[in-house]
Design a protein around this motif. Structure first.
Motif, short mmCIF file in Angstrom:
data_model
loop_
_atom_site.label_atom_id
_atom_site.label_comp_id
_atom_site.label_asym_id
_atom_site.label_seq_id
_atom_site.Cartn_x
_atom_site.Cartn_y
_atom_site.Cartn_z
N SER A 42 30.84 16.72 39.69
CA SER A 42 29.73 16.74 40.64
C SER A 42 29.41 18.22 40.86
CB SER A 42 30.12 16.08 41.97
OG SER A 42 31.04 16.90 42.69
N THR A 43 28.16 18.54 41.11
CA THR A 43 27.78 19.94 41.31
C THR A 43 28.54 20.55 42.49
OG1 THR A 43 25.59 19.59 40.35
CG2 THR A 43 25.86 21.50 41.77
N ASP A 44 28.73 19.77 43.54
CA ASP A 44 29.46 20.27 44.71
C ASP A 44 30.91 20.60 44.36
OD1 ASP A 44 27.23 20.08 46.30
OD2 ASP A 44 27.78 18.13 47.17
N ASN A 45 31.57 19.70 43.65
CA ASN A 45 32.96 19.95 43.27
C ASN A 45 33.08 21.15 42.33
OD1 ASN A 45 33.98 17.90 44.83
ND2 ASN A 45 34.35 16.49 43.13
N TRP A 46 32.11 21.26 41.40
CA TRP A 46 32.14 22.40 40.47
C TRP A 46 31.96 23.72 41.21
CZ3 TRP A 46 33.48 23.88 35.77
CH2 TRP A 46 32.96 25.06 35.27
N ASN A 47 31.02 23.75 42.13
CA ASN A 47 30.78 24.99 42.88
C ASN A 47 31.99 25.36 43.73
OD1 ASN A 47 28.22 25.27 41.80
ND2 ASN A 47 27.20 24.26 43.52
N GLU A 48 32.61 24.34 44.33
CA GLU A 48 33.80 24.59 45.14
C GLU A 48 34.94 25.12 44.28
OE1 GLU A 48 36.93 22.14 48.01
OE2 GLU A 48 35.02 21.21 47.42
N TYR A 49 35.13 24.51 43.12
CA TYR A 49 36.18 24.96 42.21
C TYR A 49 35.91 26.40 41.75
CZ TYR A 49 39.08 25.44 38.07
OH TYR A 49 39.99 25.90 37.14
N SER A 50 34.66 26.67 41.41
CA SER A 50 34.29 28.01 40.94
C SER A 50 34.55 29.06 42.02
CB SER A 50 32.82 28.04 40.52
OG SER A 50 32.56 27.12 39.48
N ASP A 51 34.14 28.76 43.24
CA ASP A 51 34.34 29.70 44.35
C ASP A 51 35.82 29.97 44.60
OD1 ASP A 51 31.61 29.86 44.65
OD2 ASP A 51 31.53 28.42 46.31
N ASP A 52 36.64 28.93 44.45
CA ASP A 52 38.07 29.06 44.76
C ASP A 52 38.87 29.69 43.64
OD1 ASP A 52 37.57 27.89 47.20
OD2 ASP A 52 38.30 25.90 46.62
N ASN A 53 38.39 29.55 42.40
CA ASN A 53 39.24 29.93 41.26
C ASN A 53 38.69 31.03 40.35
OD1 ASN A 53 41.56 27.74 41.17
ND2 ASN A 53 39.67 26.66 41.71
N PHE A 54 37.40 31.27 40.38
CA PHE A 54 36.83 32.25 39.46
C PHE A 54 36.81 33.64 40.09
CE2 PHE A 54 34.07 28.94 37.02
CZ PHE A 54 35.23 28.43 36.45
N ASP A 55 37.90 34.35 39.92
CA ASP A 55 37.97 35.76 40.33
C ASP A 55 37.54 36.58 39.12
OD1 ASP A 55 38.71 38.39 40.87
OD2 ASP A 55 40.48 37.82 42.00
#
Length: 199
Positions: A173-186
């Motif tokens: 889901s776009t929401d889950n992807w954005n949340e994952y990206s924010d939390d993990n993509f340093d």
């Protein structure tokens, strides 16, 4: 002649030279080293793309913003369709996403479960994985129906993200992807790691 590269011309000259050897060529071919030998012929031919290129053509790479309709249908990007094959497996991923496995990759995954765990644990793992898995295929418009239990698990509705992960496809889901990206993509840390491997 102008339509061929120097590489092609060298190959044709070599081929003509060999064929013109007549009886000598036929003798070599019987020994398994002539153009009758598939392995040697494929290595010599400039038109052969080789195993590595065939494997590369099957890679699942890229990110696509898509939508899932009310019936749970997702249009699979054209570049992914050949790699997934006629039939593939849809299952629930570890991180709140759906996973699409080509049958070959799914079988490898199941073989790892079968070989890496003791019988009791293996049976439990098989049941756990299989309960949210289904064999699927694309319709005439290149769409797949995501099973209801997987849609619910991954919270797939309306806007979604389809991501290639080399040997399988993730659908978020776009929401889950954005949340994952924010939390993990340093990005700073990721760039350092990429530099370590020469990218």
């Amino acid at each position: 002649i102008k339509f061929f590269s120097k590489k092609h011309l060298r190959f044709f000259k070599f081929y003509i030279k060999i064929v013109s050897g007549g009886a000598k060529w036929r003798k070599v071919e019987r020994c398994g080293t002539g153009f009758g030998d598939t392995e040697i012929r494929d290595k010599l031919s400039p038109f052969n793309h080789g195993t590595k290129d065939k494997e590369a053509a099957k890679m699942l790479v890229g990110k696509y913003d898509q939508n899932i309709d009310a019936k749970g249908r997702v249009s699979i990007p054209a570049k992914f369709r050949a790699a997934l094959g006629e039939n593939f497996v849809v299952t629930a991923g570890e991180e709140k996403c759906a996973l699409l496995y080509p049958v070959e990759e799914w079988n490898k995954f199941m073989e790892r479960i079968a070989s890496d765990f003791e019988p009791q644990v293996r049976a439990m793992m098989m049941r756990y994985v299989q309960r949210n898995s289904a064999e699927c295929s694309l319709d005439s418009q290149g769409r797949v129906v995501i099973p209801p239990q997987v849609r619910e698990y991954a919270a797939l509705s309306k806007e979604i993200v389809v991501v290639g992960e080399q040997t399988k496809v993730e659908i978020w889901s776009t929401d889950n992807w954005n949340e994952y990206s924010d939390d993990n993509f340093d990005e700073t840390e990721i760039k350092k790691l990429l530099m370590q491997i020469g990218m």
